[in-house]
Scaffold this active site. Structure first.
Site, PDB file in Angstrom:
ATOM      1  N   TYR A  77       0.851  -1.184   0.000  1.00 18.67           N
ATOM      2  CA  TYR A  77       0.000   0.000   0.000  1.00 18.67           C
ATOM      3  C   TYR A  77       0.890   1.238   0.000  1.00 18.67           C
ATOM      4  O   TYR A  77       1.715   1.400   0.891  1.00 18.67           O
ATOM      5  CB  TYR A  77      -0.913   0.003   1.232  1.00 18.67           C
ATOM      6  CG  TYR A  77      -1.729   1.266   1.371  1.00 18.67           C
ATOM      7  CD1 TYR A  77      -2.619   1.650   0.363  1.00 18.67           C
ATOM      8  CD2 TYR A  77      -1.613   2.081   2.485  1.00 18.67           C
ATOM      9  CE1 TYR A  77      -3.369   2.809   0.476  1.00 18.67           C
ATOM     10  CE2 TYR A  77      -2.364   3.240   2.611  1.00 18.67           C
ATOM     11  CZ  TYR A  77      -3.235   3.590   1.611  1.00 18.67           C
ATOM     12  OH  TYR A  77      -3.978   4.747   1.716  1.00 18.67           O
ATOM     13  N   MET A  79       1.248   4.594   0.968  1.00 20.10           N
ATOM     14  CA  MET A  79       0.584   5.533   1.874  1.00 20.10           C
ATOM     15  C   MET A  79       0.733   6.952   1.347  1.00 20.10           C
ATOM     16  O   MET A  79      -0.235   7.713   1.342  1.00 20.10           O
ATOM     17  CB  MET A  79       1.173   5.419   3.285  1.00 20.10           C
ATOM     18  CG  MET A  79       0.990   4.050   3.919  1.00 20.10           C
ATOM     19  SD  MET A  79       1.503   3.982   5.657  1.00 20.10           S
ATOM     20  CE  MET A  79       3.291   4.204   5.538  1.00 20.10           C
ATOM     21  N   HIS A 115      -4.709   5.199  -2.441  1.00 18.88           N
ATOM     22  CA  HIS A 115      -5.906   6.039  -2.506  1.00 18.88           C
ATOM     23  C   HIS A 115      -5.514   7.395  -3.066  1.00 18.88           C
ATOM     24  O   HIS A 115      -4.458   7.918  -2.713  1.00 18.88           O
ATOM     25  CB  HIS A 115      -6.511   6.236  -1.106  1.00 18.88           C
ATOM     26  CG  HIS A 115      -7.000   4.966  -0.488  1.00 18.88           C
ATOM     27  ND1 HIS A 115      -6.238   4.227   0.375  1.00 18.88           N
ATOM     28  CD2 HIS A 115      -8.182   4.318  -0.623  1.00 18.88           C
ATOM     29  CE1 HIS A 115      -6.934   3.169   0.757  1.00 18.88           C
ATOM     30  NE2 HIS A 115      -8.117   3.194   0.167  1.00 18.88           N
ATOM     31  N   ASN A 120      -7.824  14.801  -7.957  1.00 17.98           N
ATOM     32  CA  ASN A 120      -6.378  14.928  -8.158  1.00 17.98           C
ATOM     33  C   ASN A 120      -5.992  14.288  -9.497  1.00 17.98           C
ATOM     34  O   ASN A 120      -5.398  13.207  -9.552  1.00 17.98           O
ATOM     35  CB  ASN A 120      -5.626  14.285  -6.988  1.00 17.98           C
ATOM     36  CG  ASN A 120      -4.150  14.620  -7.002  1.00 17.98           C
ATOM     37  OD1 ASN A 120      -3.606  15.053  -8.011  1.00 17.98           O
ATOM     38  ND2 ASN A 120      -3.493  14.406  -5.878  1.00 17.98           N
ATOM     39  N   GLU A 121      -6.347  14.990 -10.576  1.00 15.79           N
ATOM     40  CA  GLU A 121      -6.129  14.431 -11.917  1.00 15.79           C
ATOM     41  C   GLU A 121      -4.654  14.224 -12.233  1.00 15.79           C
ATOM     42  O   GLU A 121      -4.293  13.269 -12.922  1.00 15.79           O
ATOM     43  CB  GLU A 121      -6.785  15.323 -12.962  1.00 15.79           C
ATOM     44  CG  GLU A 121      -8.297  15.279 -12.887  1.00 15.79           C
ATOM     45  CD  GLU A 121      -8.972  16.111 -13.973  1.00 15.79           C
ATOM     46  OE1 GLU A 121      -8.321  16.378 -15.009  1.00 15.79           O
ATOM     47  OE2 GLU A 121     -10.131  16.472 -13.773  1.00 15.79           O
ATOM     48  N   TYR A 127      -0.145   7.884 -12.085  1.00 17.41           N
ATOM     49  CA  TYR A 127      -0.174   6.449 -11.771  1.00 17.41           C
ATOM     50  C   TYR A 127      -0.636   5.612 -12.959  1.00 17.41           C
ATOM     51  O   TYR A 127      -0.146   4.497 -13.152  1.00 17.41           O
ATOM     52  CB  TYR A 127      -1.045   6.185 -10.544  1.00 17.41           C
ATOM     53  CG  TYR A 127      -0.399   6.639  -9.259  1.00 17.41           C
ATOM     54  CD1 TYR A 127       0.695   5.967  -8.736  1.00 17.41           C
ATOM     55  CD2 TYR A 127      -0.866   7.756  -8.577  1.00 17.41           C
ATOM     56  CE1 TYR A 127       1.305   6.379  -7.571  1.00 17.41           C
ATOM     57  CE2 TYR A 127      -0.261   8.182  -7.406  1.00 17.41           C
ATOM     58  CZ  TYR A 127       0.828   7.489  -6.908  1.00 17.41           C
ATOM     59  OH  TYR A 127       1.435   7.904  -5.764  1.00 17.41           O
TER      60      TYR A 127
END
Length: 164
Positions: A77, A79, A115, A120-121, A127
């Site tokens: 994950y 963070m 997350h 948040n384009e 990503y």
């Protein structure tokens, strides 16, 4: 490229003696405050949490948590991943993410996820360039920031052969 000298980007592990650098970066980068568990998880992840230096200045970081699943499988994950605004676009975030993705090539690591706030384009597009896809939307995930909704972005690593 100009005739200027090449500026080195280097990565360094997070340890007790430099965890304050991570705390300072997080305060500058993110609208949320992280608790002691976040920092304990970051330290426990070892190589999966790194500070990035640009010309010996700490300018970015990636912090991960390793989640153990049945049969020894691990989910990673992310963070946090962030780079200070004046140093964006120099490949630092890419270097940090590629470092973690390289570590995720181990056969027991099944997926890596994170997350991202739904508005948040820049992060979502960043990503997606690395093969992450939106796998879920969570309403009211965040408190005290607007919008409160987030996307879960996931990248599945090559499936390992289950031992029977």
């Amino acid at each position: 490229m100009g005739a200027g000298r090449e500026v080195a980007i280097s990565l360094d592990g997070v340890r007790d003696k430099n965890v304050m650098q991570l705390k300072k970066l997080n305060t500058a980068l993110f609208p949320v405050r992280y608790n002691d568990k976040y920092y304990a998880d970051a330290l426990a992840s070892g190589e999966f949490t790194k500070l990035a230096y640009y010309s010996d200045i700490c300018v970015g970081s990636i912090a991960c948590r390793l989640e153990k699943k049945e049969g020894g499988a691990i989910r990673v994950y992310i963070m946090t991943l962030g780079v200070l605004a004046p140093y964006r676009g120099l490949g630092i975030g890419t270097r940090l993410l590629n470092h973690v993705l390289d570590l995720c090539s181990k056969p027991n690591i099944l997926e890596i996820y994170l997350h991202v706030q739904t508005n948040n384009e820049d992060a979502i597009n960043f990503y997606k360039k690395f093969g992450f896809e939106i796998t879920e939307t969570i309403k009211n995930y965040y408190t005290n920031i607007d919008p409160p909704d987030c996307f879960v972005l996931t990248k599945f690593t090559a499936p390992s052969q289950a031992k029977k």
